[in-house]
Design a protein around this motif. Structure first.
Motif, PDB file in Angstrom:
ATOM      1  N   GLY A   4       0.828  -1.087   0.126  1.00  0.00           N
ATOM      2  CA  GLY A   4      -0.105  -0.035  -0.067  1.00  0.00           C
ATOM      3  C   GLY A   4       0.806   1.178   0.202  1.00  0.00           C
ATOM      4  O   GLY A   4       0.172   2.212  -0.069  1.00  0.00           O
ATOM      5  N   SER A   5       2.003   1.206   0.140  1.00  0.00           N
ATOM      6  CA  SER A   5       2.977   2.319   0.316  1.00  0.00           C
ATOM      7  C   SER A   5       3.107   3.008  -1.230  1.00  0.00           C
ATOM      8  O   SER A   5       2.834   1.992  -2.306  1.00  0.00           O
ATOM      9  N   GLU A   6       3.560   4.150  -1.402  1.00  0.00           N
ATOM     10  CA  GLU A   6       3.916   4.406  -2.910  1.00  0.00           C
ATOM     11  C   GLU A   6       5.463   4.569  -3.131  1.00  0.00           C
ATOM     12  O   GLU A   6       6.217   4.830  -2.475  1.00  0.00           O
ATOM     13  N   VAL A   7       5.589   4.474  -4.503  1.00  0.00           N
ATOM     14  CA  VAL A   7       6.943   4.638  -4.926  1.00  0.00           C
ATOM     15  C   VAL A   7       6.776   5.188  -6.425  1.00  0.00           C
ATOM     16  O   VAL A   7       6.094   4.970  -7.015  1.00  0.00           O
ATOM     17  N   GLU A   8       7.749   6.131  -6.484  1.00  0.00           N
ATOM     18  CA  GLU A   8       8.013   6.982  -7.790  1.00  0.00           C
ATOM     19  C   GLU A   8       8.499   6.016  -8.890  1.00  0.00           C
ATOM     20  O   GLU A   8       9.565   5.451  -8.595  1.00  0.00           O
ATOM     21  N   ILE A   9       8.126   5.505  -9.948  1.00  0.00           N
ATOM     22  CA  ILE A   9       8.769   4.695 -11.089  1.00  0.00           C
ATOM     23  C   ILE A   9       9.021   5.637 -12.313  1.00  0.00           C
ATOM     24  O   ILE A   9      10.009   4.991 -13.035  1.00  0.00           O
ATOM     25  N   TRP A  10       8.366   6.600 -12.350  1.00  0.00           N
ATOM     26  CA  TRP A  10       8.763   7.347 -13.699  1.00  0.00           C
ATOM     27  C   TRP A  10       8.466   8.767 -13.597  1.00  0.00           C
ATOM     28  O   TRP A  10       7.609   9.072 -12.868  1.00  0.00           O
ATOM     29  N   ASN A  11       9.409   9.708 -13.884  1.00  0.00           N
ATOM     30  CA  ASN A  11       9.048  11.107 -13.864  1.00  0.00           C
ATOM     31  C   ASN A  11       9.576  11.825 -15.075  1.00  0.00           C
ATOM     32  O   ASN A  11      10.300  11.359 -15.915  1.00  0.00           O
ATOM     33  N   LEU A  12       8.962  13.256 -15.243  1.00  0.00           N
ATOM     34  CA  LEU A  12       9.411  13.979 -16.380  1.00  0.00           C
ATOM     35  C   LEU A  12       9.809  15.367 -15.825  1.00  0.00           C
ATOM     36  O   LEU A  12       9.244  15.874 -15.012  1.00  0.00           O
ATOM     37  N   VAL A  13      10.921  15.815 -16.564  1.00  0.00           N
ATOM     38  CA  VAL A  13      11.482  17.090 -16.302  1.00  0.00           C
ATOM     39  C   VAL A  13      11.298  17.894 -17.092  1.00  0.00           C
ATOM     40  O   VAL A  13      11.825  17.862 -18.296  1.00  0.00           O
ATOM     41  N   PHE A  14      10.715  19.102 -16.936  1.00  0.00           N
ATOM     42  CA  PHE A  14      10.347  20.073 -18.136  1.00  0.00           C
ATOM     43  C   PHE A  14      11.808  21.290 -17.827  1.00  0.00           C
ATOM     44  O   PHE A  14      11.777  22.061 -16.773  1.00  0.00           O
ATOM     45  N   THR A  15      12.548  21.358 -18.784  1.00  0.00           N
ATOM     46  CA  THR A  15      13.575  21.975 -18.539  1.00  0.00           C
ATOM     47  C   THR A  15      13.430  23.350 -19.565  1.00  0.00           C
ATOM     48  O   THR A  15      13.184  23.401 -20.521  1.00  0.00           O
ATOM     49  N   LEU A  30      16.030  29.168 -21.768  1.00  0.00           N
ATOM     50  CA  LEU A  30      16.729  28.527 -22.539  1.00  0.00           C
ATOM     51  C   LEU A  30      16.220  28.773 -24.000  1.00  0.00           C
ATOM     52  O   LEU A  30      15.274  28.980 -24.278  1.00  0.00           O
ATOM     53  N   PRO A  31      17.387  28.649 -25.053  1.00  0.00           N
ATOM     54  CA  PRO A  31      17.073  28.701 -26.450  1.00  0.00           C
ATOM     55  C   PRO A  31      16.065  27.790 -26.778  1.00  0.00           C
ATOM     56  O   PRO A  31      15.146  28.131 -27.661  1.00  0.00           O
ATOM     57  N   SER A  32      16.186  26.855 -26.553  1.00  0.00           N
ATOM     58  CA  SER A  32      15.374  25.374 -26.707  1.00  0.00           C
ATOM     59  C   SER A  32      14.829  24.829 -25.531  1.00  0.00           C
ATOM     60  O   SER A  32      15.638  24.292 -24.934  1.00  0.00           O
ATOM     61  N   ARG A  33      13.484  24.584 -25.153  1.00  0.00           N
ATOM     62  CA  ARG A  33      13.090  23.947 -24.127  1.00  0.00           C
ATOM     63  C   ARG A  33      12.771  22.578 -24.519  1.00  0.00           C
ATOM     64  O   ARG A  33      12.649  22.114 -25.650  1.00  0.00           O
ATOM     65  N   ASN A  34      12.924  21.779 -23.466  1.00  0.00           N
ATOM     66  CA  ASN A  34      12.884  20.272 -23.624  1.00  0.00           C
ATOM     67  C   ASN A  34      12.313  19.625 -22.788  1.00  0.00           C
ATOM     68  O   ASN A  34      12.126  20.254 -21.371  1.00  0.00           O
ATOM     69  N   ILE A  35      12.170  18.241 -22.608  1.00  0.00           N
ATOM     70  CA  ILE A  35      11.522  17.451 -21.590  1.00  0.00           C
ATOM     71  C   ILE A  35      12.327  16.098 -21.644  1.00  0.00           C
ATOM     72  O   ILE A  35      12.414  15.415 -22.616  1.00  0.00           O
ATOM     73  N   ASP A  36      12.683  15.939 -20.175  1.00  0.00           N
ATOM     74  CA  ASP A  36      13.546  14.930 -19.994  1.00  0.00           C
ATOM     75  C   ASP A  36      12.808  13.816 -19.424  1.00  0.00           C
ATOM     76  O   ASP A  36      11.976  14.163 -18.394  1.00  0.00           O
ATOM     77  N   THR A  37      13.145  12.639 -19.735  1.00  0.00           N
ATOM     78  CA  THR A  37      11.987  11.675 -19.136  1.00  0.00           C
ATOM     79  C   THR A  37      13.054  10.279 -18.687  1.00  0.00           C
ATOM     80  O   THR A  37      13.821   9.976 -19.185  1.00  0.00           O
ATOM     81  N   GLY A  38      12.548   9.995 -17.481  1.00  0.00           N
ATOM     82  CA  GLY A  38      13.483   8.902 -16.921  1.00  0.00           C
ATOM     83  C   GLY A  38      12.353   7.723 -16.071  1.00  0.00           C
ATOM     84  O   GLY A  38      11.832   8.321 -15.321  1.00  0.00           O
ATOM     85  N   MET A  39      12.454   6.421 -16.578  1.00  0.00           N
ATOM     86  CA  MET A  39      11.680   5.709 -15.895  1.00  0.00           C
ATOM     87  C   MET A  39      12.691   4.408 -15.308  1.00  0.00           C
ATOM     88  O   MET A  39      13.505   3.993 -15.991  1.00  0.00           O
TER      89      MET A  39
END
Length: 689
Positions: A4-15, A30-39
RNA sequence: GGGGACGUAGCUCAAUUGGGAGAGCACCGCCUUUGCAAGGCGGGGGUUGUGGGUUCGAUCCCCAUCGUCUCCA
């Protein structure tokens, strides 16, 4: 999670911002923005497999169990030992991969990370009672679990195990050495009546001798002592600052080169086949700044010149940079070193004549004789590399090298020292290849193709899409940007002159080639001939003759003190004065041998008592004085040291020593009689007082 | 790359303030003794890592260099 506890498995970073300077106005878009994703792969597996931890998924749980078994524990996830077991499993897995890729435990950069991981794991084991190496048993298990994605792991588990075991032994030895020091530390604490281990002491033990603080804390607890973690952290912080303070300064500040980069793509290297070429001056860097011209002849700090095209090889791949000259009508620039940075070849040196202008054309001329030596040495490393692989195995891969003119240093991974016989075979094989005069060819080809052809590649090197492959027929294929001979026959002779360890698991071979090999033989023969000449024997008899001479010398030395002491103790004793019941011997024995004087004094002290002796002698323009008194006099407060100090003043010297035996020296040889008179007077005073 | 420590007999290490280089183990010989870390007596073994400096004198202090260990980046 199942519980029942929670754990983060995936996140998105908006740079979207660049952060610079202190808040609040430090964000710029930044000159160009991007999204970094990590699972997290393992976290996701944990979810899918319905287990509560990454360590319990199918590719890790068996390893965790194996660790527990090796350590003789049952795995209880919630206990302290459970945590330790998981940490060991994680670290041993990481190190198995790293060492497989030839990143061996060492003292800097990624090597240091491996070392730390291993030591942490050994420490965890130790705190569970493990006193012998155990980690090294685990790599086969790692290889088994990773068999499908990484089948190659299984080919090196033996080597990996050896490396790990060696590191384990080394760390256990470090701990044992530290235990002795710790005894002294606790003795001092006990003496001072304290019950706390000072953070500074712990930090010193750690930074200097590598003794882990956790272990020290455990031992302290056993002896009812506190451990000062706060003080320890403060001391470590100070150490970190000291270590970080001397950050290396870039030889070439990025500034001027960046400016060049904006207008030019880099320098073209045209020196594989030539040692002379024309080039246009596209950059002059002096005092970290770009200049338009260079006029000052005789500047102290070297200046850097950049050409659009050059035959000069910039230091890289272990091969040192070329030297030579840049010449133009009315001017000359001596190149003392060549470096490579950011695609540019940097000619470092001094202006000797005329004026060097930006945009001018110069003739770049490499010191061809030196370059020839570099070619020989570099090609020799490739042959050596191949021979090492043949005799030691495929693990003996290059770890680094330095190629100088007819001189090479080659580091490679290998666990133990190489015996003389094998070393001889390796040297023999290299020279056979030289005698075969194999053609050496270099060509450019796509990386994938080179790999397919079986070219030797080094871990940790970044290769471009198109690579240069240097081939020696049927013997060696290596990706290499260096300069090579056209035929192995040109190398001449290759002579291995040294084999040593650089760090655990890495050996270094030093060798000479061509001219330098020849010189070396000539010098060796000349020295031997000179030695034979001096000894007046044939060259072949030098060793026996020398041992005989040394033995004779030693025997002579042994016999000498006895002879010198034959300044007859009886005579000295007969001439002794009597001062209030004490025999006083003051004499010049002629020689300046202090050891003989001491021996004579010992003899006299055994023969008569109470007695005071002061002997003098001169040799080589220097006066030596030695005084000794018997125990009774010492007990009465008479001191040989103060006696001799006053006497030494007379001969223009100083001295001192222990109460019962003292030594002094001086320079005024002609004043010895005067000094002896002074000695008699002083001892009378001392005996009276 | 930077900080710290250490280099002494074959091995493990001592040596007070700069003043005579030592111990234990190992080795060799003799004696004693049937064994498990045997005991006793005697002996060999050293350019105190190397090169400079300071000093009358350096294992010791200073500088350089090589090597080993260690922590940090």
């Amino acid at each position: 999670m199942p519980d029942g506890s929670e754990v983060e498995i995936w996140n998105l970073v908006f740079t979207q911002f660049n952060r610079g300077g202190p808040p609040p106005d430090n964000l710029s878009p930044l000159p160009s923005r991007n999204i970094d994703t990590g699972m997290g792969l393992e976290r996701t597996c944990a979810m899918l497999q319905g287990v509560d931890s990454n360590f319990h998924i199918d590719i890790l749980r068996p390893l965790v169990e194996a660790v527990a078994e090796v350590c003789g524990r049952a795995y209880d996830p919630a206990s302290d030992d459970g945590r330790r077991i998981r940490r060991i499993a994680d670290h041993v897995r990481a190190c198995t991969f790293a060492i497989h890729e030839n990143v061996l435990p060492g003292n800097n950069e990624e090597k240091y990370v491996v070392k730390r991981l291993l030591r942490r794991a050994v420490l965890d084991g130790r705190q569970m009672g493990m006193r012998e190496p155990f980690l090294h048993k685990l790599p086969p298990m790692v290889a088994e679990l990773m068999r499908r994605p990484y089948p190659e792991l299984a080919t090196t588990t033996e080597h990996v195990g050896t490396v790990i075991e060696r590191e384990e032994e080394s760390f256990l030895a470090t701990i044992d050495g530290g235990l002795d020091r710790i005894e002294k530390l606790f003795a001092a604490i006990g003496k001072a009546g304290g019950s706390r281990v000072a953070g500074e002491d712990a930090a010193e033990l750690y930074t200097t001798y590598g003794f882990p603080p956790e272990l020290l804390e455990t031992i302290a607890a056993e002896r009812n002592c506190d451990f000062d973690w706060e003080g320890f952290r403060a001391a470590m912080e100070a150490h970190g600052q000291r270590s970080g303070a001397g950050r290396s300064v870039e030889v070439f500040a990025s500034g001027p080169l960046d400016a060049l980069k904006k207008t030019l793509h880099g320098s073209d290297f045209v020196g594989y086949d030539a040692t002379e070429a024309e080039g246009k001056v596209v950059g002059i860097i002096a005092q970290d700044a770009l200049c338009d011209s260079l006029t000052e002849v005789g500047h102290a700090t070297p200046v850097t010149v950049v050409l659009d095209e050059t035959p000069f090889y910039g230091e890289s791949g272990g091969q040192v940079g070329d030297t030579g000259v840049l010449e133009w009508p009315g001017g000359r620039f001596d190149v003392i070193d060549t470096q490579r940075e950011g695609g540019f070849v940097l000619h470092v040196g001094h202006l000797r004549e005329g004026t060097l202008d930006l945009g001018g054309t110069v003739t770049a001329r490499v010191d061809a004789a030196r370059r020839a030596g570099l070619r020989r040495a570099h090609s020799a490393t490739h042959l050596l590399h191949a021979a090492l692989q043949h005799y030691l195995g495929s693990h003996a891969v290059q770890q680094g090298s330095k190629v100088d003119a007819d001189l090479l240093r080659f580091d490679f991974s290998h666990a133990s020292s190489i015996d003389a016989e094998t070393l001889g075979q390796i040297e023999g094989m290299v020279n056979e290849r030289v005698l075969e005069a194999l053609p050496v060819a270099a060509r450019l080809l796509p990386l994938a193709e080179a790999r397919h052809e079986g070219a030797m590649m080094l871990f940790g090197e970044k290769y471009p899409d198109v690579v240069r492959m240097v081939t020696m027929d049927g013997v060696s294929r290596e990706l290499c940007g260096g300069t090579h001979v056209a035929s192995t026959g040109q190398i001449g002779l290759v002579r291995i002159v040294g084999e040593e360890s650089v760090s655990a698991g890495t050996r270094r071979i030093t060798a000479v080639t061509g001219q330098r090999a020849l010189e070396r033989f000539r010098e060796a023969e000349a020295s031997l001939a000179a030695a034979a000449g001096t000894l007046k024997v044939p060259v072949g008899d030098v060793p026996q003759r020398l041992t005989a001479v040394l033995k004779e010398l030693k025997d002579l030395k042994k016999a000498k003190p006895a002879a010198a002491a034959a300044a007859s103790p009886e005579e000295l004793l007969a001439a002794a004065a009597d001062v209030a019941g004490t025999r006083v011997v003051v004499a010049d024995i002629g020689s300046g041998d202090a050891a003989a004087m001491r021996q004579a004094i010992d003899l006299l002290r055994r023969k008569a008592s109470p007695i005071a002796v002061l002997l003098a002698g001169a040799e080589g323009g220097k006066v030596t004085l030695v005084a000794g008194i018997s125990k009774e006099l010492e007990a009465r407060g008479v001191s040989a040291g103060s006696w001799i100090r006053d006497v030494a003043t007379v001969v223009g010297g100083k001295g001192g020593g222990r109460p019962d035996m003292a030594q002094a020296g001086g320079k005024l040889v002609e004043k010895i009689p005067e000094a002896l008179a002074e000695a008699r007077r002083r001892i009378e005073q001392l005996l009276a007082g």
